[in-house]
Write a protein that holds these residues in place. Structure first.
Motif, PDB file in Angstrom:
ATOM      1  N   ALA A   1      38.648  56.928 -82.146  1.00  0.00           N
ATOM      2  CA  ALA A   1      40.089  57.177 -82.222  1.00  0.00           C
ATOM      3  C   ALA A   1      40.530  58.359 -81.374  1.00  0.00           C
ATOM      4  O   ALA A   1      41.707  58.713 -81.380  1.00  0.00           O
ATOM      5  CB  ALA A   1      40.502  57.413 -83.674  1.00  0.00           C
ATOM      6  N   ALA A   2      39.607  58.991 -80.650  1.00  0.00           N
ATOM      7  CA  ALA A   2      39.960  60.158 -79.847  1.00  0.00           C
ATOM      8  C   ALA A   2      39.225  60.130 -78.517  1.00  0.00           C
ATOM      9  O   ALA A   2      38.195  59.474 -78.367  1.00  0.00           O
ATOM     10  CB  ALA A   2      39.629  61.443 -80.597  1.00  0.00           C
ATOM     11  N   VAL A   3      39.762  60.860 -77.561  1.00  0.00           N
ATOM     12  CA  VAL A   3      39.086  60.988 -76.274  1.00  0.00           C
ATOM     13  C   VAL A   3      37.812  61.809 -76.440  1.00  0.00           C
ATOM     14  O   VAL A   3      36.742  61.438 -75.966  1.00  0.00           O
ATOM     15  CB  VAL A   3      40.019  61.642 -75.241  1.00  0.00           C
ATOM     16  CG1 VAL A   3      39.295  61.838 -73.909  1.00  0.00           C
ATOM     17  CG2 VAL A   3      41.270  60.797 -75.042  1.00  0.00           C
ATOM     18  N   ASP A   4      37.931  62.942 -77.131  1.00  0.00           N
ATOM     19  CA  ASP A   4      36.781  63.809 -77.405  1.00  0.00           C
ATOM     20  C   ASP A   4      36.714  64.084 -78.900  1.00  0.00           C
ATOM     21  O   ASP A   4      37.735  64.384 -79.522  1.00  0.00           O
ATOM     22  CB  ASP A   4      36.898  65.138 -76.653  1.00  0.00           C
ATOM     23  CG  ASP A   4      36.805  64.962 -75.148  1.00  0.00           C
ATOM     24  OD1 ASP A   4      35.685  64.776 -74.654  1.00  0.00           O
ATOM     25  OD2 ASP A   4      37.857  65.004 -74.486  1.00  0.00           O
ATOM     26  N   SER A   5      35.510  63.986 -79.461  1.00  0.00           N
ATOM     27  CA  SER A   5      35.336  64.195 -80.899  1.00  0.00           C
ATOM     28  C   SER A   5      34.142  65.101 -81.165  1.00  0.00           C
ATOM     29  O   SER A   5      33.130  65.050 -80.465  1.00  0.00           O
ATOM     30  CB  SER A   5      35.098  62.863 -81.627  1.00  0.00           C
ATOM     31  OG  SER A   5      36.152  61.959 -81.407  1.00  0.00           O
ATOM     32  N   ILE A   6      34.282  65.916 -82.194  1.00  0.00           N
ATOM     33  CA  ILE A   6      33.178  66.702 -82.737  1.00  0.00           C
ATOM     34  C   ILE A   6      33.142  66.414 -84.231  1.00  0.00           C
ATOM     35  O   ILE A   6      34.197  66.321 -84.871  1.00  0.00           O
ATOM     36  CB  ILE A   6      33.368  68.210 -82.485  1.00  0.00           C
ATOM     37  CG1 ILE A   6      33.313  68.507 -80.982  1.00  0.00           C
ATOM     38  CG2 ILE A   6      32.303  69.027 -83.221  1.00  0.00           C
ATOM     39  CD1 ILE A   6      33.629  69.949 -80.617  1.00  0.00           C
TER      40      ILE A   6
END
Length: 214
Positions: free
Chosen positions: A124-129
């Motif tokens: 659901a995101a471009v970049d995730s942590i």
């Protein structure tokens, strides 16, 4: 400097202002529950203080999260990569979120990033942590002593202009105890959401108002 030079400079400054607003964006901080009571207060407070223009909500409805226009999502709750559990409210499924909904997301859920497949939170995101196996014995040191300062360092890195991956690497260098427990993922499919329409309006109106004033 003639009138047209002034107009040109004004337009450039207005565009820079609009792009700066877009880069900063807004954030949604979601705090879940444990035993039907708000929990993880320090985590949510830290995210609210560090993320840009953050709105902090406790036990929101699934629709509230799914329909947000925020650029950044932070969620601290029980859950895994497919669902955020709300013990006394709606549970949010990852499939409820759009594939290009967020530019950056941080999932402080025990198994929030154990998978990055389609229809997971990472998708659901471009970049995730996010966490994986944080409830396991080998992650206890990370959770009790490093998880909160780790996320704080990530957010500070973002404030300083680092990309999420670089902010993650810097935080992990300081907190290697979290290496088995916190992951970073860059989604090669999702595109960054387009600039809000209001930014375009601002960039158009400001030069017109200045011209009228002259």
């Amino acid at each position: 400097m003639d009138r047209w030079d002034k107009i040109f400079i004004t337009i450039i400054l207005a565009l820079l202002l609009a792009f700066a607003m877009q880069a900063r964006g807004t954030s949604l901080v979601v705090q879940g529950q444990d035993g039907c009571q708000p929990y993880w207060q320090q985590w949510a407070m830290n995210a609210t203080a560090r993320l840009p223009e953050a709105s902090w909500i406790v036990t929101p409805s699934a629709a509230t999260i799914a329909n947000t226009s925020a650029e950044t999502l932070y969620a601290v709750s029980h859950g895994y990569y497919g669902q955020m559990h709300q013990q006394c409210g709606d549970s949010l499924s990852a499939s409820d979120l759009g594939r290009q909904q967020f530019g950056f997301a941080f999932y402080a859920m025990c198994d929030g990033m154990c998978s990055t497949a389609r229809d997971t939170f990472a998708d659901a995101a471009v970049d995730s942590i996010g966490y994986c196996d944080m409830a396991e014995a080998y992650c206890l040191d990370c959770w009790y002593g490093h998880a909160l300062p780790f996320q704080d360092q990530v957010f500070q890195g973002l404030q300083q202009g680092l990309e999420p991956g670089a902010a993650y690497d810097a935080a992990m260098n300081s907190h290697p105890q979290c290496l088995p427990c916190i992951r970073y993922y860059s989604n090669p499919v999702v595109e960054v959401p387009p600039p809000p329409k209001e930014n375009i309006v601002i960039a158009t109106i400001i030069p017109i108002l200045i011209m009228r004033g002259n």
